[in-house]
Write a protein that holds these residues in place. Structure first.
Motif, PDB file in Angstrom:
ATOM      1  N   SER A   1       5.639  37.123  36.720  1.00  0.00           N
ATOM      2  CA  SER A   1       6.838  37.160  35.925  1.00  0.00           C
ATOM      3  C   SER A   1       7.161  35.605  35.716  1.00  0.00           C
ATOM      4  O   SER A   1       7.280  34.865  36.697  1.00  0.00           O
ATOM      5  CB  SER A   1       7.971  37.685  36.250  1.00  0.00           C
ATOM      6  OG  SER A   1       7.806  39.440  36.226  1.00  0.00           O
TER       7      SER A   1
ATOM      8  N   HIS B  54       9.305  38.294  26.746  1.00  0.00           N
ATOM      9  CA  HIS B  54       9.573  39.486  26.935  1.00  0.00           C
ATOM     10  C   HIS B  54      10.311  39.825  25.452  1.00  0.00           C
ATOM     11  O   HIS B  54      11.026  39.144  24.867  1.00  0.00           O
ATOM     12  CB  HIS B  54      10.923  39.246  27.968  1.00  0.00           C
ATOM     13  CG  HIS B  54      11.501  40.542  28.358  1.00  0.00           C
ATOM     14  ND1 HIS B  54      10.980  41.602  29.086  1.00  0.00           N
ATOM     15  CD2 HIS B  54      12.643  40.988  28.126  1.00  0.00           C
ATOM     16  CE1 HIS B  54      11.778  42.594  29.306  1.00  0.00           C
ATOM     17  NE2 HIS B  54      12.988  42.290  28.761  1.00  0.00           N
ATOM     18  N   PRO B  55      10.291  41.150  25.225  1.00  0.00           N
ATOM     19  CA  PRO B  55       9.914  42.324  26.212  1.00  0.00           C
ATOM     20  C   PRO B  55       8.308  42.475  25.891  1.00  0.00           C
ATOM     21  O   PRO B  55       7.843  43.274  26.682  1.00  0.00           O
ATOM     22  CB  PRO B  55      10.667  43.296  25.593  1.00  0.00           C
ATOM     23  CG  PRO B  55      10.787  43.276  23.915  1.00  0.00           C
ATOM     24  CD  PRO B  55      10.884  41.546  24.018  1.00  0.00           C
ATOM     25  N   GLU B  56       7.702  41.951  24.916  1.00  0.00           N
ATOM     26  CA  GLU B  56       6.467  42.285  24.951  1.00  0.00           C
ATOM     27  C   GLU B  56       5.328  41.399  26.170  1.00  0.00           C
ATOM     28  O   GLU B  56       4.227  42.013  26.752  1.00  0.00           O
ATOM     29  CB  GLU B  56       5.782  41.739  23.751  1.00  0.00           C
ATOM     30  CG  GLU B  56       6.129  42.546  22.514  1.00  0.00           C
ATOM     31  CD  GLU B  56       7.485  42.356  22.029  1.00  0.00           C
ATOM     32  OE1 GLU B  56       8.077  41.245  22.506  1.00  0.00           O
ATOM     33  OE2 GLU B  56       8.063  43.064  21.243  1.00  0.00           O
TER      34      GLU B  56
ATOM     35  N   ARG C  80      10.633  35.437  30.443  1.00  0.00           N
ATOM     36  CA  ARG C  80      11.978  35.731  29.981  1.00  0.00           C
ATOM     37  C   ARG C  80      12.559  34.303  29.734  1.00  0.00           C
ATOM     38  O   ARG C  80      12.737  33.621  30.731  1.00  0.00           O
ATOM     39  CB  ARG C  80      12.621  36.591  31.125  1.00  0.00           C
ATOM     40  CG  ARG C  80      12.267  37.899  31.203  1.00  0.00           C
ATOM     41  CD  ARG C  80      12.608  38.818  32.339  1.00  0.00           C
ATOM     42  NE  ARG C  80      12.254  40.072  32.375  1.00  0.00           N
ATOM     43  CZ  ARG C  80      12.917  41.166  32.037  1.00  0.00           C
ATOM     44  NH1 ARG C  80      14.385  41.234  31.788  1.00  0.00           N
ATOM     45  NH2 ARG C  80      12.420  42.551  32.303  1.00  0.00           N
TER      46      ARG C  80
ATOM     47  N   PRO D 291       5.473  38.524  29.797  1.00  0.00           N
ATOM     48  CA  PRO D 291       6.135  38.349  31.173  1.00  0.00           C
ATOM     49  C   PRO D 291       7.088  37.075  31.101  1.00  0.00           C
ATOM     50  O   PRO D 291       8.029  36.981  32.187  1.00  0.00           O
ATOM     51  CB  PRO D 291       4.985  38.088  31.954  1.00  0.00           C
ATOM     52  CG  PRO D 291       3.948  37.568  31.288  1.00  0.00           C
ATOM     53  CD  PRO D 291       4.140  38.249  30.012  1.00  0.00           C
TER      54      PRO D 291
END
Length: 551
Positions: free
Chosen positions: A38, A136-138, A142, A140
């Motif tokens: 992430s 994000h959301p598709e 953010r 990693p």
């Protein structure tokens, strides 16, 4: 009645903090290896004031591995724009010295790489990499998520973050945290890792502006970079940022924000840098502090540093981002090995052992370039439209050539010539090959242990570099069938017993064999030579343990 929202919980293997080019490069390497990750980044992703301009050739080789080199080349830089570097009294004024580099359409291929450097400024590169990784959301990544702190334990790292749009709190549990959060890295400081200054801090202004007619007006006098020679402030580059109308002027600023020299009208500075009238629009300004730092260590337990969080250096030479991308390539496979369970206890420690000396050498090389510019004497006569002016400019041109300015803009030894001297690398008894440092250019003609495995074309469109990446690769150039079978089988078994991925390639091309120097060469997942020999090792288990950090 008030309702308490439950903090978002994220679970991942690697948490990357910072989505600059280095953080995204690490994300691409981890994705290439099938590792969960992430990325949290405090910004909204907008690049208002691009800093990075050119992706270096070694970085382009790595982007080739990760499948995005073609998109970087297609990002928008015009193939017919000159890549020259010109020293001038003003853009369109007296030209003192020029380094001709052709254009991306006309420059000849380089014998030592399939991927020459590519102009792709940060306002193109960053969104391109974000699209590749996925927001994000598709995906990693953010955005607008600030990491507020972390805690380590023997099994992993717990980090706390805030979504800056919703103020929602989140907790992230990861096996490892990699700080790619820039030169003033709060995570480096929280980990207690000092990064002492090595040279004096300097203050600069970058002025971003549009000049839609400038390229047409310059014609054959155009260049990628015009180095100005108007002291005191105008002795730094004016660079094209998109090959069309966007430019960046760098000027010296002797004080802090609020001093008069920083308040000087940006438009007046740009007009002084250009010898003729042309429509201008100031886009933005940025005051920045040039620091020269290398962290004392690149690892603290399960927290690792990469890019500017680990090292900051002068942009003179263009080594900064490219040093960080090579950090990502070194670190990615080692994290993957640890998470897959085949790394020895010394593998992650070797990240510091291998990358910190490279950062230190790159910092000093960049500072040499900077000090050459800062110390250059610029007599007032070079501005004159007279015979005295012509003589002064001719003398300065000789000084520039004698001073080795070409090395600032064409430095393959810095990009390719570094060698790793760690416990993971097995020397072959050749004192020249086993030495640490840049050596004498052996990287071009020899697969020296610790060095980047050389490029050669195997067939149209396929480089030796395309063989490396997913695991270790044994190249055999011997004509003996199977070399012999029992020795090769023993090596394959030794790696398999330790779950270390190993592929083998037999090559009968005499020119490639001569380039690699020995009949058997073992290349690491990052493309650096781990071992080479005239015979396969008598103790293959020892070799397997050495290269995975278990000895």
């Amino acid at each position: 009645m008030t309702h308490q929202t439950t903090p978002t919980m994220l679970d991942t293997d690697v948490l990357i903090v910072g989505a600059g080019p280095v953080g995204m490069a690490l994300a691409l390497d981890l994705r290439y290896r099938g590792i969960r990750f992430s990325i949290l980044d405090a910004s909204d992703g907008t690049v208002v004031h691009p800093k990075v301009g050119t992706v270096g050739p070694r970085s382009m080789e790595l982007f080739r591995r990760w499948g995005v080199a073609g998109r970087i080349r297609d990002a928008g830089w015009p193939g017919d724009h000159p890549l020259d570097i010109a020293w001038v009294t003003a853009v369109g004024g007296h030209e003192i010295h020029r380094l001709p580099f052709g254009t991306t359409d006309t420059r000849p291929p380089l014998p030592y790489t399939p991927e020459p450097e590519q102009v792709c400024p940060q306002h193109w590169l960053s969104p391109l990499l974000a699209r590749e990784v996925g927001v994000h959301p598709e995906g990693p990544l953010r955005r607008e998520c600030r990491v507020d702190g972390f805690r380590q334990d023997p099994d992993g790292v717990t980090a706390w973050a805030t979504d800056l749009r919703t103020r929602e709190r989140m907790t992230v549990r990861a096996r490892y945290l990699v700080a790619c959060d820039g030169a003033s890295s709060s995570l480096r400081k929280a980990a207690g890792i000092p990064a002492p200054s090595r040279h004096a801090t300097r203050v600069f202004r970058n002025i971003l502006f549009r000049a839609p007619q400038l390229r047409r007006q310059l014609g054959a006098r155009g260049a990628l970079v015009h180095f100005l020679t108007q002291p005191p402030a105008l002795r730094f580059p004016l660079r094209s940022m998109d090959g069309r109308e966007l430019y960046r002027l760098t000027v010296a600023a002797s004080g802090h924000a609020g001093n008069r020299d920083l308040d000087e009208d940006a438009l007046a500075m740009v007009r002084a840098a250009i010898a003729f009238d042309t429509p201008l629009q100031i886009v933005s300004e940025n005051v920045w502090y040039l620091t020269h730092r290398v962290a004392r260590r690149f690892r603290s337990g399960r927290v690792l540093l990469a890019g500017d969080a680990a090292h900051t250096l002068s942009p003179s030479g263009g080594f900064g981002m490219n040093t960080g991308i090579c950090d990502a390539a070194d670190l990615g496979w080692k994290l993957a090995a640890d998470l897959a369970g085949w790394a020895g206890p010394g593998l992650l420690d070797s990240y510091d052992t291998e990358r910190r000396p490279v950062a230190e050498r790159s910092l000093e090389e960049a500072n040499v370039n900077l000090m050459r510019t800062m110390a250059r004497e610029l007599p007032k006569e070079i501005l004159l439209n007279s015979e005295d002016g012509a003589r002064a400019r001719a003398e300065l041109a000789k000084e520039l050539e004698r001073g080795g300015v070409r090395g600032e803009f064409e430095a393959p030894d810095v990009h390719f010539g570094f060698r790793y001297a760690s416990d993971l690398v097995v020397g072959d008894g050749d004192s020249d090959s086993d030495s640490d440092g840049d050596g004498d250019g052996d990287w071009r003609t020899d697969a020296v242990p610790g060095g980047r495995a050389p490029h050669a074309w195997l067939d149209e469109g396929t480089s030796t570099l395309d063989l490396f990446g997913q695991g270790f690769r044994l190249l055999s150039f011997t004509d003996e069938p199977a070399a012999p079978p029992t020795a090769l089988a023993a090596l394959t078994t030794a790696f398999a017993d330790r779950r270390v991925p190993l592929g083998t390639t037999r090559c009968h091309d005499a020119s490639v064999a001569a380039l690699y120097g020995k009949p058997h060469v073992l290349v690491r997942p990052d493309g650096h030579v781990a071992w080479r020999g005239t015979q396969l090792p008598a103790d293959p288990g020892r070799l397997a343990d050495t290269v995975r950090g278990a000895r």
